[in-house]
Design a protein around this motif. Sequence first.
Motif, PDB file in Angstrom:
ATOM      1  N   ILE A 135       0.830  -1.205   0.000  1.00 55.31           N
ATOM      2  CA  ILE A 135       0.000   0.000   0.000  1.00 55.31           C
ATOM      3  C   ILE A 135       0.865   1.256   0.000  1.00 55.31           C
ATOM      4  O   ILE A 135       0.575   2.234  -0.704  1.00 55.31           O
ATOM      5  N   HIS A 136       1.937   1.228   0.772  1.00 56.56           N
ATOM      6  CA  HIS A 136       2.827   2.382   0.810  1.00 56.56           C
ATOM      7  C   HIS A 136       3.524   2.592  -0.532  1.00 56.56           C
ATOM      8  O   HIS A 136       3.737   3.738  -0.963  1.00 56.56           O
ATOM      9  N   ARG A 137       3.873   1.512  -1.205  1.00 55.83           N
ATOM     10  CA  ARG A 137       4.543   1.620  -2.495  1.00 55.83           C
ATOM     11  C   ARG A 137       3.616   2.210  -3.558  1.00 55.83           C
ATOM     12  O   ARG A 137       4.075   2.860  -4.499  1.00 55.83           O
ATOM     13  N   HIS A 138       2.319   1.980  -3.416  1.00 58.78           N
ATOM     14  CA  HIS A 138       1.348   2.470  -4.393  1.00 58.78           C
ATOM     15  C   HIS A 138       0.539   3.651  -3.833  1.00 58.78           C
ATOM     16  O   HIS A 138      -0.641   3.808  -4.149  1.00 58.78           O
ATOM     17  N   ARG A 139       1.174   4.465  -3.035  1.00 56.70           N
ATOM     18  CA  ARG A 139       0.433   5.582  -2.436  1.00 56.70           C
ATOM     19  C   ARG A 139       0.037   6.631  -3.471  1.00 56.70           C
ATOM     20  O   ARG A 139      -0.873   7.413  -3.243  1.00 56.70           O
ATOM     21  N   LEU A 177      -6.839  -4.553   7.367  1.00 53.04           N
ATOM     22  CA  LEU A 177      -6.556  -4.051   6.023  1.00 53.04           C
ATOM     23  C   LEU A 177      -7.439  -2.847   5.695  1.00 53.04           C
ATOM     24  O   LEU A 177      -6.995  -1.911   5.013  1.00 53.04           O
ATOM     25  N   TYR A 178      -8.670  -2.853   6.181  1.00 54.82           N
ATOM     26  CA  TYR A 178      -9.552  -1.700   5.942  1.00 54.82           C
ATOM     27  C   TYR A 178      -8.964  -0.427   6.560  1.00 54.82           C
ATOM     28  O   TYR A 178      -9.016   0.645   5.949  1.00 54.82           O
ATOM     29  N   ARG A 179      -8.381  -0.537   7.738  1.00 53.79           N
ATOM     30  CA  ARG A 179      -7.790   0.647   8.364  1.00 53.79           C
ATOM     31  C   ARG A 179      -6.618   1.184   7.542  1.00 53.79           C
ATOM     32  O   ARG A 179      -6.453   2.405   7.397  1.00 53.79           O
ATOM     33  N   LYS A 180      -5.835   0.296   7.000  1.00 56.57           N
ATOM     34  CA  LYS A 180      -4.707   0.735   6.170  1.00 56.57           C
ATOM     35  C   LYS A 180      -5.195   1.400   4.886  1.00 56.57           C
ATOM     36  O   LYS A 180      -4.649   2.425   4.454  1.00 56.57           O
ATOM     37  N   LEU A 181      -6.225   0.835   4.273  1.00 61.18           N
ATOM     38  CA  LEU A 181      -6.759   1.423   3.051  1.00 61.18           C
ATOM     39  C   LEU A 181      -7.461   2.747   3.335  1.00 61.18           C
ATOM     40  O   LEU A 181      -7.420   3.669   2.507  1.00 61.18           O
ATOM     41  N   GLU A 186      -7.378   8.632   2.680  1.00 59.42           N
ATOM     42  CA  GLU A 186      -7.493   9.957   3.290  1.00 59.42           C
ATOM     43  C   GLU A 186      -6.262  10.818   3.031  1.00 59.42           C
ATOM     44  O   GLU A 186      -6.380  12.043   2.862  1.00 59.42           O
ATOM     45  N   ARG A 187      -5.085  10.229   2.979  1.00 58.00           N
ATOM     46  CA  ARG A 187      -3.892  11.032   2.748  1.00 58.00           C
ATOM     47  C   ARG A 187      -3.805  11.505   1.293  1.00 58.00           C
ATOM     48  O   ARG A 187      -3.061  12.426   0.984  1.00 58.00           O
ATOM     49  N   ARG A 188      -4.534  10.853   0.393  1.00 56.47           N
ATOM     50  CA  ARG A 188      -4.565  11.300  -0.995  1.00 56.47           C
ATOM     51  C   ARG A 188      -5.443  12.529  -1.173  1.00 56.47           C
ATOM     52  O   ARG A 188      -5.298  13.272  -2.145  1.00 56.47           O
ATOM     53  N   HIS A 189      -6.402  12.727  -0.254  1.00 51.78           N
ATOM     54  CA  HIS A 189      -7.321  13.869  -0.344  1.00 51.78           C
ATOM     55  C   HIS A 189      -7.395  14.538   1.030  1.00 51.78           C
ATOM     56  O   HIS A 189      -8.394  14.394   1.750  1.00 51.78           O
ATOM     57  N   PRO A 190      -6.381  15.263   1.430  1.00 53.22           N
ATOM     58  CA  PRO A 190      -6.369  15.853   2.785  1.00 53.22           C
ATOM     59  C   PRO A 190      -7.426  16.920   2.982  1.00 53.22           C
ATOM     60  O   PRO A 190      -7.783  17.225   4.131  1.00 53.22           O
ATOM     61  N   THR A 191      -7.921  17.501   1.914  1.00 55.80           N
ATOM     62  CA  THR A 191      -8.911  18.567   2.052  1.00 55.80           C
ATOM     63  C   THR A 191     -10.346  18.068   1.966  1.00 55.80           C
ATOM     64  O   THR A 191     -11.277  18.866   2.112  1.00 55.80           O
ATOM     65  N   LYS A 192     -10.540  16.787   1.707  1.00 54.21           N
ATOM     66  CA  LYS A 192     -11.886  16.235   1.578  1.00 54.21           C
ATOM     67  C   LYS A 192     -12.339  15.650   2.915  1.00 54.21           C
ATOM     68  O   LYS A 192     -11.530  15.278   3.771  1.00 54.21           O
ATOM     69  N   SER A 193     -13.642  15.573   3.063  1.00 54.35           N
ATOM     70  CA  SER A 193     -14.206  15.012   4.292  1.00 54.35           C
ATOM     71  C   SER A 193     -14.131  13.488   4.257  1.00 54.35           C
ATOM     72  O   SER A 193     -13.948  12.867   3.201  1.00 54.35           O
ATOM     73  N   HIS A 194     -14.328  12.890   5.430  1.00 53.59           N
ATOM     74  CA  HIS A 194     -14.314  11.425   5.508  1.00 53.59           C
ATOM     75  C   HIS A 194     -15.463  10.829   4.711  1.00 53.59           C
ATOM     76  O   HIS A 194     -15.311   9.757   4.106  1.00 53.59           O
TER      77      HIS A 194
END
Length: 353
Positions: A135-139, A177-181, A186-194
């Motif tokens: 997951i980190h490699r494909h961030r 795995l859900y928590r990691k995803l 969320e880190r891809r869209h820091p300005t968007k809501s959950h």
Amino acid sequence: MHGLETAIRAAFPSKHRGIYPWKPLVIRFADDFVVLHEDRAVIEQGEQIAAEWLAGMGLELKASKTRIAHTLNPDEDRPGFDFLGFTVRQYPVGKTHATRSGRMNRDRPQPAFKTLIKPSREAQQRHLADLAEEIHRHRQAPQEVLIECLNRMIRGWANYYSTEVSKAVFTRLDNLLYRKLKRWAERRHPTKSHTWVRQHYWHTRGTRHWVFGPPEGQALVLHSDTPIRRHILVRGTASLFDGNIVYWAQRLGRHPELPKNKAHLLKRQQGRCTWCGLVFTHLDELMECDHRVPKSLGGCDRPDNRQLLHAHCHDAKTAQDGSYHPPSEVPKTRAKRSTVEERYEGKPSRAVL
């Protein structure tokens, strides 16, 4: 390493105490092996025999990987042992769930227990670490690319552990795995809501909710989607090298010396001819694929319309279902005329000089 099991078992007499065998049980896979017995002294003696047998080959037991443990009661360390990525351990149960050995051997009652084989804790941690690294490699990669990479890892790991008590472990891994995803999204869209992130990356498909993937296309598979199928013990002393190709083909559904379609039918039919009900004995025996409903009577080529028969049973079945036509009764088809004959049909011939 072939012969290690015989060397350990041959050092003990062939006698029985109650229903318990005196000879220890030795299970070996490549260079990993386990010795099982109820008496600790026998285990220690078996360890010494194994060390002496390996010394004759210039090998020795690795102290950091050699361990003596009790499978039920905690001894010096935690109960149970790890073998090939699995944890083998016995758990006490209530007095109403007496074991078979306790019921049969009344003079020597045994504590009630059940044996469970689960994925080891170390194997789970390694798998979670591999998923996190992927997951980190494909961030920065698209969601479809990440799903394709994770699906390969999840399917392979889950299929390996699908023969034992793994359903609770699969569910736990899916939650982690859900928590990691979720963190990845969320880190891809820091300005968007959950809520926006959830609706963008998780969707509902049919009766399933929280499916990680686009609305259409490939979705993430879950560990818990893998069905649990118990491992069936090998019959007697059967081996892949004993030449019993029919047995291994019907057990595995594949064999290098047998076509894939015949091996699949052999496994589905449990090694028996559907016409006479007898077991196929060896590979040299003529086995022919047949259509349950003949194609001349409206049958199709789908796998569910195929079956494996003996050659003589195939002849009897064909004669009975009416699909057999003697050579004299086969209608003769008119040979197709050449395009030249069709082109000049009904026209005067010409001579070309």
